[in-house]
Design an enzyme around this catalytic site. Sequence first.
Site, PDB file in Angstrom:
ATOM      1  N   TYR A 111       0.858  -1.180   0.000  1.00 37.85           N
ATOM      2  CA  TYR A 111       0.000   0.000   0.000  1.00 37.85           C
ATOM      3  C   TYR A 111       0.896   1.232   0.000  1.00 37.85           C
ATOM      4  CZ  TYR A 111      -3.496   3.268   2.050  1.00 37.85           C
ATOM      5  OH  TYR A 111      -4.335   4.307   2.316  1.00 37.85           O
ATOM      6  N   GLU A 154       4.578   9.573   1.813  1.00 35.80           N
ATOM      7  CA  GLU A 154       5.752  10.075   1.102  1.00 35.80           C
ATOM      8  C   GLU A 154       6.709  10.735   2.082  1.00 35.80           C
ATOM      9  OE1 GLU A 154       3.374  11.025  -3.079  1.00 35.80           O
ATOM     10  OE2 GLU A 154       4.551  12.613  -2.107  1.00 35.80           O
ATOM     11  N   PRO A 155       7.961  10.948   1.668  1.00 37.51           N
ATOM     12  CA  PRO A 155       8.926  11.602   2.570  1.00 37.51           C
ATOM     13  C   PRO A 155       8.446  12.953   3.093  1.00 37.51           C
ATOM     14  CG  PRO A 155      10.079  10.637   0.706  1.00 37.51           C
ATOM     15  CD  PRO A 155       8.614  10.487   0.420  1.00 37.51           C
ATOM     16  N   SER A 197       5.672  -1.240   3.533  1.00 36.05           N
ATOM     17  CA  SER A 197       5.839  -2.632   3.963  1.00 36.05           C
ATOM     18  C   SER A 197       5.736  -3.563   2.767  1.00 36.05           C
ATOM     19  CB  SER A 197       4.766  -3.003   4.985  1.00 36.05           C
ATOM     20  OG  SER A 197       4.945  -2.284   6.180  1.00 36.05           O
ATOM     21  N   GLU A 241      -1.173   3.817   9.981  1.00 39.71           N
ATOM     22  CA  GLU A 241      -2.608   3.875   9.647  1.00 39.71           C
ATOM     23  C   GLU A 241      -3.244   5.180  10.149  1.00 39.71           C
ATOM     24  OE1 GLU A 241      -2.767   1.709   7.685  1.00 39.71           O
ATOM     25  OE2 GLU A 241      -2.809  -0.366   8.343  1.00 39.71           O
ATOM     26  N   ASN A 260      -2.057   8.417  16.236  1.00 42.70           N
ATOM     27  CA  ASN A 260      -3.146   8.549  17.201  1.00 42.70           C
ATOM     28  C   ASN A 260      -3.536  10.002  17.432  1.00 42.70           C
ATOM     29  OD1 ASN A 260      -3.172   5.820  17.271  1.00 42.70           O
ATOM     30  ND2 ASN A 260      -2.719   5.596  19.445  1.00 42.70           N
TER      31      ASN A 260
END
Length: 379
Positions: free
Chosen positions: A121, A125-126, A156, A361, A364
Amino acid sequence: MYALTEDQRSIVQMVRQFATESLAPNAAEWDETHHFPVDILRRAGELGMGGIYASEEFGGSGLSRADSILIFEELAKGDTTIAAYISIHNMVTWMIDSFAGEAQRAEWVPQLVSMEALGSYCLTEPGAGSDAAALTTRMVRDGDDYVINGVKQFISGAGVSSFYVVMARTGDAGSQGISAIVVEAGAPGLSFGPLEKKMGWHAQPTRQVVFEDVRVPAAHLLSQEGDGFGIAMGGLNGGRLNIGACSVGGGQAALDRTVAYLRDRTAFGGPLIKQEALLFELADMDTALESARTLLARAAESLDRGDADSVKLCAMAKRVATDAGFTVANSALQLHGGYGYLADYGIERIVRDLRVHQILEGTNEIMRLIVGRSLTEAK
């Protein structure tokens, strides 16, 4: 409300057996040697874990998000790193199954479901992490192809995967100018940076993915131009639940090991498990995990139904579960004393692996922003 059905109990038992037999005995060695167990992933694919909530049309398991969180908790009890990669792979499978053309679905989805082909996925980006809408990777239409240029960061499976779902800019600045496309491994101009040296997640490769005039057939576009950001966010909603479940599973494994350790360890005239202060700590750890598990179930049911508040609930659940998993694992290390710091006991690996779940993802802090903004939107 959250009682498991007979089918769910059977699924949990199957995944638990796989995690106990195929993941847990190898987790320490894979971590130490930085080994990515592609053969074990294919075994997971044979059991239906390569397309957990992909449709059954092309071989997916057709399960619900409520089912998936049960699966990822059990996988993480065996190996948090491999469980997390399987979550990412399932995001890719779902996006391709949901938004690719029929010909591409028929060709690609069976390979992904079986995990004969792995997926990555490519959003971050940097220079565009939490601000994903600011990404600069660009793809330009040229006849029947798109030509892609840019760099993706923290990917990943990079270098091992066969399919890369790439978010790239086809229009103006902002989220409306982003599209999603599938790039196959081996495309001319596609290359990878060196392996990242990470605190945890040693058993899965993480690299930059570099696009230099990579030419991709226009038929590889997911949905239509401009739909990429929505596709990416849709994938992340389920991914947040999965990674939260991985955190709960890792935390539960650490708690189980701690109970066994305190039962066997003798100090101050008796087993440590008899010390009231330590029982209070174990109670807090168990309560945190059970609370997170309940919120994950609530959010998963909401996502399955397509409720209006599902995005907010997924954000809540991701934050609560990843915080709980890491905190429990860290407490488990403390309760093991000096032994918790040793690799032989497996706790320090869980702590290292779970720490990144509070970042990926969507950090938090971003989860709090999503929830906070939901409170201020006009009803």
